[in-house]
Design an enzyme around this catalytic site. Structure first.
Site, PDB file in Angstrom:
ATOM      1  N   GLY A  80       0.782  -1.235   0.000  1.00 10.23           N
ATOM      2  CA  GLY A  80       0.000   0.000   0.000  1.00 10.23           C
ATOM      3  C   GLY A  80       0.814   1.285   0.000  1.00 10.23           C
ATOM      4  O   GLY A  80       0.407   2.276  -0.585  1.00 10.23           O
ATOM      5  N   ASP A 129       0.260   3.818   3.648  1.00  8.81           N
ATOM      6  CA  ASP A 129      -0.825   4.503   2.966  1.00  8.81           C
ATOM      7  C   ASP A 129      -1.852   5.044   3.953  1.00  8.81           C
ATOM      8  O   ASP A 129      -2.320   6.168   3.815  1.00  8.81           O
ATOM      9  CB  ASP A 129      -1.499   3.559   1.940  1.00  8.81           C
ATOM     10  N   ASP A 189      -5.225   2.907  10.374  1.00  4.78           N
ATOM     11  CA  ASP A 189      -6.605   2.537  10.690  1.00  4.78           C
ATOM     12  C   ASP A 189      -6.656   2.045  12.139  1.00  4.78           C
ATOM     13  O   ASP A 189      -6.752   2.851  13.063  1.00  4.78           O
ATOM     14  CB  ASP A 189      -7.067   1.484   9.668  1.00  4.78           C
ATOM     15  N   LYS A 222      -7.460   7.382   9.456  1.00  3.22           N
ATOM     16  CA  LYS A 222      -8.911   7.217   9.677  1.00  3.22           C
ATOM     17  C   LYS A 222      -9.277   7.729  11.054  1.00  3.22           C
ATOM     18  O   LYS A 222      -8.601   7.424  12.038  1.00  3.22           O
ATOM     19  CB  LYS A 222      -9.294   5.733   9.584  1.00  3.22           C
ATOM     20  N   PHE A 258     -14.311   2.628   3.936  1.00  2.00           N
ATOM     21  CA  PHE A 258     -13.279   1.885   3.216  1.00  2.00           C
ATOM     22  C   PHE A 258     -12.921   2.642   1.943  1.00  2.00           C
ATOM     23  O   PHE A 258     -13.773   2.931   1.114  1.00  2.00           O
ATOM     24  CB  PHE A 258     -13.783   0.477   2.888  1.00  2.00           C
ATOM     25  N   ASP A 306      -5.948  -0.898  -1.760  1.00  2.00           N
ATOM     26  CA  ASP A 306      -6.648  -1.862  -2.615  1.00  2.00           C
ATOM     27  C   ASP A 306      -7.924  -2.389  -1.995  1.00  2.00           C
ATOM     28  O   ASP A 306      -8.126  -2.322  -0.782  1.00  2.00           O
ATOM     29  CB  ASP A 306      -5.738  -3.063  -2.906  1.00  2.00           C
ATOM     30  N   ARG A 328      -5.152  -0.286  -6.758  1.00  2.00           N
ATOM     31  CA  ARG A 328      -3.961   0.375  -6.203  1.00  2.00           C
ATOM     32  C   ARG A 328      -3.429   1.447  -7.139  1.00  2.00           C
ATOM     33  O   ARG A 328      -2.855   2.434  -6.699  1.00  2.00           O
ATOM     34  CB  ARG A 328      -2.842  -0.655  -5.968  1.00  2.00           C
TER      35      ARG A 328
HETATM   36  P1  IMP Z   1      -4.209  -0.904  10.507  1.00  3.79           P
HETATM   37  O1  IMP Z   1      -3.197  -1.961  10.823  1.00  3.79           O
HETATM   38  O2  IMP Z   1      -5.618  -1.331  10.874  1.00  3.79           O
HETATM   39  O3  IMP Z   1      -3.868   0.476  11.024  1.00  3.79           O
HETATM   40  O4  IMP Z   1      -4.351  -0.820   8.957  1.00  3.79           O
HETATM   41  C1  IMP Z   1      -3.384  -0.446   8.174  1.00  3.79           C
HETATM   42  C2  IMP Z   1      -3.404  -1.250   6.883  1.00  3.79           C
HETATM   43  O5  IMP Z   1      -4.694  -1.743   6.533  1.00  3.79           O
HETATM   44  C3  IMP Z   1      -3.012  -0.308   5.792  1.00  3.79           C
HETATM   45  O6  IMP Z   1      -1.640  -0.428   5.538  1.00  3.79           O
HETATM   46  C4  IMP Z   1      -3.845  -0.776   4.625  1.00  3.79           C
HETATM   47  O7  IMP Z   1      -3.103  -1.744   3.915  1.00  3.79           O
HETATM   48  C5  IMP Z   1      -5.036  -1.450   5.207  1.00  3.79           C
HETATM   49  N1  IMP Z   1      -6.224  -0.567   5.213  1.00  3.79           N
HETATM   50  C6  IMP Z   1      -6.761   0.080   6.265  1.00  3.79           C
HETATM   51  N2  IMP Z   1      -7.842   0.801   5.919  1.00  3.79           N
HETATM   52  C7  IMP Z   1      -7.991   0.588   4.579  1.00  3.79           C
HETATM   53  C8  IMP Z   1      -8.956   1.081   3.610  1.00  3.79           C
HETATM   54  O8  IMP Z   1      -9.884   1.860   3.889  1.00  3.79           O
HETATM   55  N3  IMP Z   1      -8.765   0.648   2.341  1.00  3.79           N
HETATM   56  C9  IMP Z   1      -7.772  -0.209   1.961  1.00  3.79           C
HETATM   57  N4  IMP Z   1      -6.866  -0.673   2.837  1.00  3.79           N
HETATM   58  C10 IMP Z   1      -6.974  -0.283   4.134  1.00  3.79           C
HETATM   59 MG    MG Z   2      -0.965  -1.777   4.115  1.00  4.02          MG
END
Ligand code: IMP
Ligand code: MG
Length: 189
Positions: free
Chosen positions: A50, A106, A109, A138, A159, A166, A172
């Site tokens: 990402g 990217d 979350d 987010k 999302f 992706d 992507r």
């Molecule tokens: P986290 O570990 O939940 O903070 O998420 C981070 C990873 O989840 C990012 O590097 C993205 O690859 C994926 N991700 C989180 N939210 C989204 C989204 O809305 N769309 C696509 N990929 C996401």
């Molecule tokens: Mg990622």
């Protein structure tokens, strides 16, 4: 509907950030990072896949000598909800001993990815410092208490795809960030 077919733009319900907005914001972030790391010794580590587009654009806005590396992790496994588990997809770790590391991803979350990568690098690679930059953050309650040091844009709890992000491996390479029409998200989730 096959997401690989047709025009990817037509799969979007709305565009949140267009090419110009992304380019301008990434340039501002690069300028800030250039000021903050003027002392040298910067290592950029992109979280793939990402973070690849963000990395490519951001490093060209950082006007300092730097080393570039990447780390490959997966957490989504194809759906629109994080699996909660961060899988490292490589055994190799970058040589960042005594360097100032800036992790790039990217989107932030749940916080699990940045927290896991940063903890692993800290313990196993002995960098001088570790900070992070994300294109998107987010506005959600994080599972892990972590925030990025540089944030491009904040987004709501939806999302998003494009600019590295992706859905099941698609979108992507979309040059904008947007929200998919519900008809392009599999209803089994
Ligand atoms: P986290 O570990 O939940 O903070 O998420 C981070 C990873 O989840 C990012 O590097 C993205 O690859 C994926 N991700 C989180 N939210 C989204 C989204 O809305 N769309 C696509 N990929 C996401
Ligand atoms: Mg990622």
């Amino acid at each position: 509907m096959d997401p690989a077919s047709a025009n990817m733009h037509s799969h979007l319900e709305k565009v949140l950030f267009d090419r110009g907005q992304i380019r301008d914001r990434v340039a501002e972030m690069g300028a800030e990072i250039t000021r903050d790391y003027a002392r040298g010794g910067l290592s950029i580590i992109a979280v793939l896949q990402g973070g690849a587009l963000f990395m490519a654009d951001l490093i060209r806005e950082i006007h300092l000598p730097l080393q570039l590396d990447s780390i490959s992790v997966a957490s989504y496994h194809g759906g629109t909800e994080s699996s909660g588990e961060v899988k490292f997809q490589q055994n190799y770790l970058p040589d960042i001993r005594d360097r100032d590391v800036l992790l790039l991803d990217d989107i932030l979350d749940s916080g699990r990815t940045l927290a896991a990568v940063s903890a692993k690098l800290k313990v196993e690679c002995s960098p001088r410092s570790i900070r992070s930059a994300v294109l998107l953050s987010k506005r959600v309650e994080r599972d892990v208490a972590v925030e990025a040091d540089y944030v491009g844009f904040e987004v709501g709890n939806e999302f998003v795809v494009g600019y590295g992000l992706d859905y099941q491996g698609h979108y992507r390479n979309l040059p904008v960030v947007g929200v998919l029409k519900p008809s392009y998200i599999q209803s089994t989730e």
